[in-house]
Scaffold this motif. Structure first.
Motif, short mmCIF file in Angstrom:
data_model
loop_
_atom_site.label_atom_id
_atom_site.label_comp_id
_atom_site.label_asym_id
_atom_site.label_seq_id
_atom_site.Cartn_x
_atom_site.Cartn_y
_atom_site.Cartn_z
N VAL A 114 31.31 -38.93 38.16
CA VAL A 114 31.45 -37.47 38.19
C VAL A 114 32.83 -37.04 37.68
N THR A 145 33.12 -37.48 33.98
CA THR A 145 32.42 -36.42 33.26
C THR A 145 33.24 -35.13 33.25
N LYS A 146 33.87 -34.84 34.39
CA LYS A 146 34.70 -33.63 34.47
C LYS A 146 35.88 -33.72 33.50
N VAL A 195 36.18 -35.62 30.80
CA VAL A 195 35.73 -35.61 29.41
C VAL A 195 35.37 -34.19 28.99
N THR A 196 34.72 -33.47 29.89
CA THR A 196 34.29 -32.11 29.55
C THR A 196 35.51 -31.19 29.38
N SER A 248 37.13 -31.95 26.20
CA SER A 248 36.33 -31.44 25.10
C SER A 248 36.67 -29.96 24.84
N GLU A 249 36.80 -29.19 25.93
CA GLU A 249 37.14 -27.77 25.80
C GLU A 249 38.51 -27.59 25.14
N PHE A 263 34.38 -19.41 28.29
CA PHE A 263 34.50 -20.11 29.57
C PHE A 263 35.35 -21.39 29.47
N GLY A 264 35.78 -21.73 28.26
CA GLY A 264 36.43 -23.01 28.03
C GLY A 264 37.70 -23.20 28.86
N GLY A 311 37.11 -22.81 32.66
CA GLY A 311 36.27 -23.93 33.08
C GLY A 311 37.06 -25.22 33.16
N ALA A 312 37.86 -25.48 32.15
CA ALA A 312 38.68 -26.70 32.14
C ALA A 312 39.62 -26.69 33.34
N ARG A 364 39.18 -25.39 36.22
CA ARG A 364 38.43 -25.70 37.45
C ARG A 364 38.01 -27.17 37.53
N LEU A 365 38.05 -27.85 36.41
CA LEU A 365 37.59 -29.25 36.40
C LEU A 365 38.70 -30.25 36.69
N THR A 372 31.12 -26.04 27.09
CA THR A 372 30.67 -24.64 26.91
C THR A 372 29.95 -24.44 25.58
N GLN A 399 25.87 -35.64 37.54
CA GLN A 399 27.28 -35.42 37.17
C GLN A 399 27.42 -34.27 36.18
N HIS A 424 31.18 -26.15 37.68
CA HIS A 424 32.62 -25.87 37.62
C HIS A 424 33.01 -25.14 36.36
N LEU A 425 32.36 -25.47 35.28
CA LEU A 425 32.65 -24.76 34.04
C LEU A 425 32.39 -23.27 34.23
#
Ligand SMILES: Nc1ncnc2c1ncn2[C@@H]1O[C@H](COP(=O)(O)OP(=O)(O)OP(=O)(O)O)[C@@H](O)[C@H]1O
Ligand SMILES: [Mg+2]
Lengths: 134, 285
Positions: free
Chosen positions: A36, A39-40, A42-43, A46-47, A104-105, A108-109, A111-112, B214, B242, B249-250
């Protein structure tokens, strides 16, 4: 707190983002982050790399593996020499975009991850630093 | 110039070096599973040695200097060529590294009576070969990345199959990165095909999409609303736990979209919806 390992990647083209994501996953895995958290991270990466590429005209990301007592963490620093963000608060708010994204990028980032900061001035580029601790 | 001695060794023994070198490369079967035949290898080796002799005569061992440009070009081509044919990085670097032993033997013979020079030239040769091997590895890496980038692009464009699961129910198992500039066009083309088959429900399976950020979410949302306009309902499957947590969260609202953890659940839902759809239509007549 000590930096135990450091590396950098360029973000110049779309393909570079694939490499950034792959590296973040690998670093996070090696630091012992679970699926988890990986994934957070990496996401979020990515943003920020897309922002550096699309809004900042390309930049770099520095990877740092951190140790703080028993804690381990991954710090990522995204830097570009683009136009900068005139109003950081506004840019962070959900749904705000000057492009064609969802806006949201950034929020969102933030918050991750656990720590997140933006340094930017109009015309002077942007630097975003984020850290996630295990 | 002291530089000249290594170059002279290479020039004087070129023919011998070439055959020793080929023997080195083929001896232990390292290249066994690869698609290269001996004639091809001999061609590459002779060409390389000729370039190397000229480069060292003109430019010593400074591999990044102008005299070495033809050598660098050839290594770049060779490394990419090997990369595309599935050689491993070490099989590729072997091309250069296996030249070390033959060169050392020649130096040993030529400088038998001059231990100082012998050491000096072995040292030079080591430096030379190692820097050339590094160039080869870097070129190989660049070649691999180009291949991967191309495969990823192709994957999304070509091999996203449209799978018919049931009368009126299709699945689109997406594989690869979903955030390229082309994604939206690809998705719309796929939807067009869905519409042409007269289907009412399409399951977009993202099990093969590693990251949902996003932009990917936006592509999915756009696809779902475009499908709605065409009279097709979408279910998104393959939303692993996941990914679900990360999307929350996003903050991107996928609430308008039906999502399922796996294709089987999505299919079950599609079947029941389809049953209801038929029922409602019959009722409405
Ligand atoms: N590196 C940057 N340089 C300049 N401006 C930026 C940068 N990063 C963000 N911005 C500005 O902040 C805005 C909000 O960024 P955010 O990432 O939240 O949304 P977005 O990139 O527009 O869309 P998406 O939801 O797809 O990320 C952007 O539209 C842009 O104006
Ligand atoms: Mg963004």
């Amino acid at each position: 707190m000590v930096v135990v390992r450091r590396a950098a990647l360029e973000i110049r083209r779309e393909e570079d983002m694939v490499r950034v994501r792959r590296s973040v996953r690998q670093w996070a895995d090696e630091l012992g982050f679970g699926l988890v958290d990986q994934t957070k991270l990496v996401t979020a990466a990515s943003e920020l790399s897309r922002n550096a590429l699309v809004h900042g005209g390309g930049g770099t990301v520095v990877f740092e593996a951190l140790e703080d007592g028993p804690r381990r963490g991954l710090r990522l620093t995204f830097t570009d020499e683009g136009p900068g963000i005139p109003d950081v608060e506004l840019a962070l708010s959900d749904g705000y975009t000057t492009g064609s994204g969802l806006g949201f990028g950034l929020g969102g980032a933030k918050r991750l991850v656990n720590e997140f900061s933006i340094e930017s001035r109009r015309g002077a580029g942007t630097r975003v630093v984020m850290t996630r601790w295990k | 110039m002291a530089n000249g001695r290594l170059a002279q060794v290479l020039e004087r023994h070129r023919a011998q070096l070439s055959s020793d070198w080929i023997r080195e490369q083929t001896a232990d079967g390292v290249l066994r599973d690869t698609r290269i035949d001996e004639a091809e290898l001999r061609g590459q080796c002779d060409e390389f040695l000729a370039l190397l002799v000229r480069a060292t005569l003109e430019g010593g061992t400074n591999v990044s200097g102008p005299a070495f440009a033809p050598v660098r070009d050839m290594l770049e081509r060779m490394a990419r060529w090997r990369g595309e044919r599935g050689f491993t990085p070490s099989q590729t670097a072997l091309f250069v590294l296996s030249l070390k032993k033959p060169i050392f033997s020649r130096i040993r013979v030529d400088f038998e009576r001059e231990p100082g020079a012998l050491f000096q030239e072995i040292w030079r040769a080591t430096e030379l070969i190692d820097s050339l091997a590094l160039l080869t590895t870097e070129a190989f890496q660049r070649g691999r990345e180009a291949v991967i980038a191309r495969q990823q692009a192709e994957m999304l464009e070509l091999s996203t199959p449209v799978v018919k699961l049931w009368e009126g129910i299709l699945a689109l198992p997406l594989i690869g990165t979903l955030d390229s500039a082309r994604t939206q066009t690809v998705m719309e083309t796929l939807l067009q095909r869905v519409v042409e088959t007269g289907s009412e429900i399409v399951i977009i399976d993202i099990t093969g999409v590693p990251t949902v950020d996003t932009l990917v979410a936006q592509h999915l949302l756009k696809t779902v609303s475009a499908a709605r306009l065409m009279g097709v309902e979408c279910i998104i499957s393959g939303v692993r736990p996941q990914i679900a947590q990360t999307i929350v969260h996003l903050g991107v609202a996928l609430s308008d979209v039906i999502t399922k953890a796996n294709l089987a659940d999505a299919f079950k839902l599609a079947l029941s919806k389809r049953g209801m759809g038929i029922g409602a239509r019959t009722g409405g007549v």
